[in-house]
Enzyme design. Structure first.
Site, PDB file in Angstrom:
ATOM      1  N   ARG A 253      -1.648 -11.430  -8.587  1.00  0.00           N
ATOM      2  CA  ARG A 253      -1.511  -9.980  -8.803  1.00  0.00           C
ATOM      3  C   ARG A 253      -0.834  -9.306  -7.627  1.00  0.00           C
ATOM      4  O   ARG A 253      -0.056  -8.382  -7.784  1.00  0.00           O
ATOM      5  CB  ARG A 253      -2.909  -9.332  -8.967  1.00  0.00           C
TER       6      ARG A 253
ATOM      7  N   SER B 111     -12.598  -9.220 -12.067  1.00  0.00           N
ATOM      8  CA  SER B 111     -13.966  -9.343 -12.591  1.00  0.00           C
ATOM      9  C   SER B 111     -14.923  -8.489 -11.764  1.00  0.00           C
ATOM     10  O   SER B 111     -15.833  -7.859 -12.303  1.00  0.00           O
ATOM     11  CB  SER B 111     -14.431 -10.804 -12.537  1.00  0.00           C
TER      12      SER B 111
ATOM     13  N   LYS C 212     -22.211 -18.504  -4.951  1.00  0.00           N
ATOM     14  CA  LYS C 212     -22.252 -17.058  -5.249  1.00  0.00           C
ATOM     15  C   LYS C 212     -23.105 -16.800  -6.486  1.00  0.00           C
ATOM     16  O   LYS C 212     -22.988 -17.508  -7.477  1.00  0.00           O
ATOM     17  CB  LYS C 212     -20.841 -16.539  -5.563  1.00  0.00           C
TER      18      LYS C 212
ATOM     19  N   HIS D  72      -6.982 -12.105 -16.850  1.00  0.00           N
ATOM     20  CA  HIS D  72      -7.098 -13.542 -17.171  1.00  0.00           C
ATOM     21  C   HIS D  72      -6.446 -13.833 -18.521  1.00  0.00           C
ATOM     22  O   HIS D  72      -5.703 -14.795 -18.674  1.00  0.00           O
ATOM     23  CB  HIS D  72      -8.573 -13.966 -17.283  1.00  0.00           C
TER      24      HIS D  72
HETATM   25  O1  PNS Z   1     -11.745 -17.105 -10.227  1.00  0.00           O
HETATM   26  P1  PNS Z   1     -11.755 -17.610  -8.818  1.00  0.00           P
HETATM   27  O2  PNS Z   1     -13.124 -17.402  -8.213  1.00  0.00           O
HETATM   28  O3  PNS Z   1     -10.640 -17.027  -8.008  1.00  0.00           O
HETATM   29  O4  PNS Z   1     -11.504 -19.200  -8.907  1.00  0.00           O
HETATM   30  C1  PNS Z   1     -11.586 -20.013  -7.749  1.00  0.00           C
HETATM   31  C2  PNS Z   1     -11.591 -21.510  -8.111  1.00  0.00           C
HETATM   32  C3  PNS Z   1     -12.640 -21.789  -9.158  1.00  0.00           C
HETATM   33  C4  PNS Z   1     -10.234 -21.888  -8.635  1.00  0.00           C
HETATM   34  C5  PNS Z   1     -11.870 -22.303  -6.804  1.00  0.00           C
HETATM   35  O5  PNS Z   1     -12.984 -21.759  -6.162  1.00  0.00           O
HETATM   36  C6  PNS Z   1     -12.123 -23.790  -7.087  1.00  0.00           C
HETATM   37  O6  PNS Z   1     -11.237 -24.501  -7.482  1.00  0.00           O
HETATM   38  N1  PNS Z   1     -13.382 -24.238  -6.857  1.00  0.00           N
HETATM   39  C7  PNS Z   1     -13.807 -25.575  -7.159  1.00  0.00           C
HETATM   40  C8  PNS Z   1     -14.241 -26.303  -5.883  1.00  0.00           C
HETATM   41  C9  PNS Z   1     -13.022 -26.773  -5.125  1.00  0.00           C
HETATM   42  O7  PNS Z   1     -12.199 -27.517  -5.605  1.00  0.00           O
HETATM   43  N2  PNS Z   1     -12.919 -26.299  -3.862  1.00  0.00           N
HETATM   44  C10 PNS Z   1     -11.767 -26.586  -3.062  1.00  0.00           C
HETATM   45  C11 PNS Z   1     -10.719 -25.521  -3.245  1.00  0.00           C
HETATM   46  S1  PNS Z   1     -11.412 -23.883  -2.842  1.00  0.00           S
END
Ligand code: PNS
Length: 160
Positions: free
Chosen positions: A89, A127, A40, A16
Site C-alpha cells: 500500500r 485490519s 499476537k 486483501h
Molecule cells: O498479514 P500480515 O500480519 O502482514 O502477514 C505476515 C505473515 C503472516 C506473512 C508473516 O508474519 C509470516 O509469514 N509469518 C509466518 C512465520 C514466518 O515465516 N516468519 C518468518 C518471516 S516474518
C-alpha cells in the site's frame, strides 16, 4: 503457476480482497494462507477467519483458503507453490516487505515474491483500522465487506 497469499486476516479487508481477486486473474491457483501460531492476540479465531474468507471467495474457483503454522517458507515448499504474493500500500509496506523477503530468502532461496500494488482506493485500509473503528461503533463499510462488518459488530456488541 501456483501462488500463496499469506497473512493474519484479522479480519480480511477490502484491500486483501482486491489483491486476491487480481491474483486469481493472473495465476492458475491461489492459496490464501491464514497464519495460526501467532503470539499476537487475535480478535477472530482461525475458523472464523477461514469462514469469512470462504464466504467472500466462493465464486473464485481457483482460490482456496488454508491455515498454516510455522514458517512461511516451509508452507510454500509443502504446497509446491511457485511464489508468494503480497500487497503493497505504502512506502512503509515496501520497507517491511523487503525485509521479510530478504529473511525468507535467507531461509529458502527457492522462494519468489510477487508484489502487487494495492489499488489507491484501498491504500488506507488495514485490519487494525477496521478493528479499531468497529470497537468504537464507527462505520467500517469502506474497510471491510458486509459479512465481515456484521461479524465485527457482533464481536464488539458481545464483549462491551
Ligand atoms: O498479514 P500480515 O500480519 O502482514 O502477514 C505476515 C505473515 C503472516 C506473512 C508473516 O508474519 C509470516 O509469514 N509469518 C509466518 C512465520 C514466518 O515465516 N516468519 C518468518 C518471516 S516474518
Amino acid at each position: 503457476m501456483k501462488v500463496i497469499f499469506p497473512g493474519s486476516f484479522d479480519p480480511v479487508t477490502r484491500g486483501h480482497l482486491n489483491i486476491i481477486v487480481r491474483a486469481s486473474a493472473l495465476f492458475d491457483e491461489v492459496v490464501v494462507a491464514v497464519l495460526v501460531n501467532q503470539e499476537k492476540r487475535q480478535l477472530f479465531s482461525t475458523p472464523e477467519k477461514i469462514e469469512m474468507l470462504n464466504e467472500l471467495l466462493y465464486d473464485y474457483h481457483n482460490v482456496t483458503v488454508k491455515e498454516f503454522s510455522g514458517l512461511l517458507v516451509d508452507f510454500v515448499q509443502n504446497e509446491k507453490a511457485n511464489a508468494v504474493v503480497r500487497g503493497i500500500r505504502t512506502a512503509a509496506d515496501f520497507d517491511y516487505e523487503r525485509q521479510l523477503s530478504l529473511l525468507n530468502h535467507s531461509l529458502y532461496s527457492g522462494m519468489e515474491e510477487i508484489f502487487l500494488l494495492t489499488d489507491a482506493h484501498y491504500a488506507h485500509v488495514s485490519s487494525s483500522f477496521a478493528r479499531e473503528v468497529a470497537s468504537f461503533g464507527g462505520d467500517v463499510s469502506g474497510l471491510v465487506t458486509e459479512n465481515v462488518a456484521r461479524r465485527l459488530r457482533a464481536k464488539f456488541n458481545k464483549t462491551s
